[in-house]
Design an enzyme around this catalytic site. Structure first.
Site, PDB file in Angstrom:
ATOM      1  N   HIS A 316       4.990  -6.336 -10.074  1.00 25.89           N
ATOM      2  CA  HIS A 316       3.586  -5.900 -10.027  1.00 25.89           C
ATOM      3  C   HIS A 316       2.933  -6.269 -11.346  1.00 25.89           C
ATOM      4  O   HIS A 316       3.562  -6.174 -12.406  1.00 25.89           O
ATOM      5  CB  HIS A 316       3.510  -4.380  -9.813  1.00 25.89           C
ATOM      6  CG  HIS A 316       2.168  -3.925  -9.327  1.00 25.89           C
ATOM      7  ND1 HIS A 316       1.104  -3.755 -10.169  1.00 25.89           N
ATOM      8  CD2 HIS A 316       1.722  -3.663  -8.085  1.00 25.89           C
ATOM      9  CE1 HIS A 316       0.062  -3.367  -9.468  1.00 25.89           C
ATOM     10  NE2 HIS A 316       0.397  -3.301  -8.193  1.00 25.89           N
ATOM     11  N   ASP A 373       4.622  -2.409  -1.151  1.00 31.50           N
ATOM     12  CA  ASP A 373       4.873  -3.179   0.073  1.00 31.50           C
ATOM     13  C   ASP A 373       6.333  -3.214   0.485  1.00 31.50           C
ATOM     14  O   ASP A 373       6.651  -3.692   1.575  1.00 31.50           O
ATOM     15  CB  ASP A 373       4.365  -4.614  -0.136  1.00 31.50           C
ATOM     16  CG  ASP A 373       2.857  -4.628  -0.265  1.00 31.50           C
ATOM     17  OD1 ASP A 373       2.354  -5.155  -1.281  1.00 31.50           O
ATOM     18  OD2 ASP A 373       2.199  -4.067   0.618  1.00 31.50           O
TER      19      ASP A 373
END
Ligand code: SDX
Length: 442
Positions: A316, A373
């Site tokens: 991320h 996700d």
């Protein structure tokens, strides 16, 4: 120098010195309520003739905002000051959408009014249904959503004047209300089933499940555990600061584009596998892995600089610790699969992949952790959604955040977003006659 934003303090300065000439300039430091301070470079070019250079915006604040705060090192996510863990456990998606847009949690009367407004905007103009028949049945539902959400501006002319706060509010309610209806219609169209109308007696998530999975031939009972899980998944995806799709919505909105067009631009940006499309890519990756024995080989491929392959659902830009949403998603995954009595081998593979990756120096050194996700696809698959619908659900939920940022940007009267560049192309040159051109053109 420009005024500091209303909710920021400017008490310090930094000095920029041009070593070649010894010239220096003082730049204001702006301080918010939490997180890193910023150097106010709004006047930099006018004073120094320099642009800043930050492709991918790794160190650039594009705006000031009061909506969401992320501390990537500590794995903290707050919406208007409330921790995502608390909102996921105690709030609802509609209440979170209200909080994002209006800045405070609603009291009972405000919540009832907001819920009534959203519920009574869930239908779409009947002619919208004809748009769907223009798509191939096997069109990706995100392609359908980009099209039909943008087309809302062709129907709702009484809520596209962005200068009118009342019209802005109606457009916001319409978008939050109609995204589930349009998403369910995309699912039905792909499956050759008739569209199901919204049911006003159902809650937001339950209504969406009904429109998606009910058929006219028999009653459909929404399972409370699935409605709760769906609502929590929507909360976890509602907003996330200045991510790529939210920045796209802000940039589109800064030109004065209508709200439906702005949200359609956010959907388009979210679709990419590096962003919201990752949940679909995670499931495809887990299916390709197929068995726990293949995990070491996949980990090596993800580490191979010469391979474009990345471990989808990992890493991320901001979180250099666990994405707090991933932890809640993993817990929800166990709850939903347990309640449904589903024993999905992909969950075993995902957990083993996470265990091995988190012990591997490559991932530890780069602070790569599972993101929102990584587990969501396993839950959505267990709930009956095809992989192609995963990012549609992400867009449905993120509409609440996109709308809140769009409102905030307009209410603060932001100028049109217009970045500059470092030009590295050809210098000025004369136009050559056709026959005078060199043989080898690129
Ligand atoms: C979302 O911004 C948001 O808030 C997004 C989001 C939201 O709610 O809106 O949180 C939703 O988009 C989550 C992210 C979903 N995407 C994925 O899961 C795709 C896989 N992840 C990567 O593509 C990547 O981690 C990104 C795109 C998420 C972040 O990329 P960055 O910040 O640009 O990091 P980078 O590419 O500079 O990587 C740094 C290093 C590189 O190695 P080195 O060059 O330093 O040797 O880490 C490596 C990368 O190769 N790396 C990975 C990796 N992610 C980064 N290596 C293997 N697998 C990965 N997943």
């Amino acid at each position: 120098m420009s005024q500091a934003p209303a909710h920021a303090r400017s008490s310090q300065t930094v000095t920029l010195t041009e070593d070649a000439t010894g010239k220096s300039w003082k730049l204001k430091v702006l301080e918010g309520t939490m997180g890193p301070k910023v150097i106010d470079t709004r006047g930099l070019y006018g004073e120094t003739g320099y642009f800043t250079y930050d492709p991918g915006f790794t160190s650039t604040g594009s705006c000031d905002s009061q909506i969401t705060f992320i501390d990537g090192d500590k794995g903290i996510l707050l919406h208007r000051g409330y921790a995502i863990e608390e909102l996921a456990a105690k709030s609802s998606f509609l209440e979170t959408a209200y909080l994002l847009q209006y800045g405070e949690l609603p009291n009972r009367a405000q919540m009832e009014k907001f819920t009534h407004n959203i519920t009574h905007h869930t239908m779409v103009n009947e002619q919208m249904a004809r748009f769907y028949s223009g798509f191939r049945r096997d069109a990706h539902p995100m392609a359908v959503m980009v099209g039909v959400v943008g087309a809302l501006s062709a129907f709702y002319h009484d809520s596209i004047d962005i200068g009118d706060p009342q019209q802005r509010e109606v457009a916001s309610h319409r978008l939050i209300a109609k995204m589930p209806t349009l998403a369910a219609m995309a699912y039905k169209y792909a499956h050759g089933q008739p569209f199901m109308y919204p049911q006003n007696h159902l809650g937001y998530a339950g209504n969406f499940l009904h429109m998606t999975f009910a058929v006219p031939c028999e009653p459909y009972k929404v399972k409370p555990v699935l409605a709760r899980a769906m609502d929590r998944i929507f909360i976890l995806h509602a907003d996330h600061e200045q991510n790529a799709s939210t920045s796209t919505v802000r940039l589109a909105g800064s030109s004065g584009a209508n709200p439906f067009a702005c949200i359609a631009s956010g959907i388009a940006s979210l679709w990419g596998p590096a962003h919201g499309g990752a949940n679909e890519a995670v499931l495809q990756m887990l299916q390709e892995i197929g068995h726990k024995d293949r995990i070491p080989e996949v980990i090596e491929k993800a580490k191979d600089k010469d391979s474009p392959f990345r471990l989808m659902g990992f890493g991320h830009r901001v979180y250099k610790n666990f994405d707090p949403r991933a932890k809640i998603m993993r817990q929800t995954c166990h709850e939903v699969l347990g309640e449904l009595g589903v024993n999905d081998p992909l969950l075993e593979i995902a957990m083993e992949l996470e265990r091995i990756a988190l012990q591997d120096e490559y991932f530890i050194e780069r602070k790569l952790y599972p993101n929102v996700d990584f587990y969501s696809g396993i839950i959505l698959k267990a709930m009956g959604f095809p992989t192609s619908m995963f990012t549609v659900l992400f867009a449905l939920a993120r509409t609440a955040g996109w709308i809140a940022h769009w409102h905030e940007m307009l209410s603060e009267g932001q100028k049109i977003g217009r970045p500059r560049q470092l030009y590295t192309g050809p210098v000025t040159r004369p136009y050559p006659a056709l026959d005078a051109r060199s043989e080898s053109v690129p």
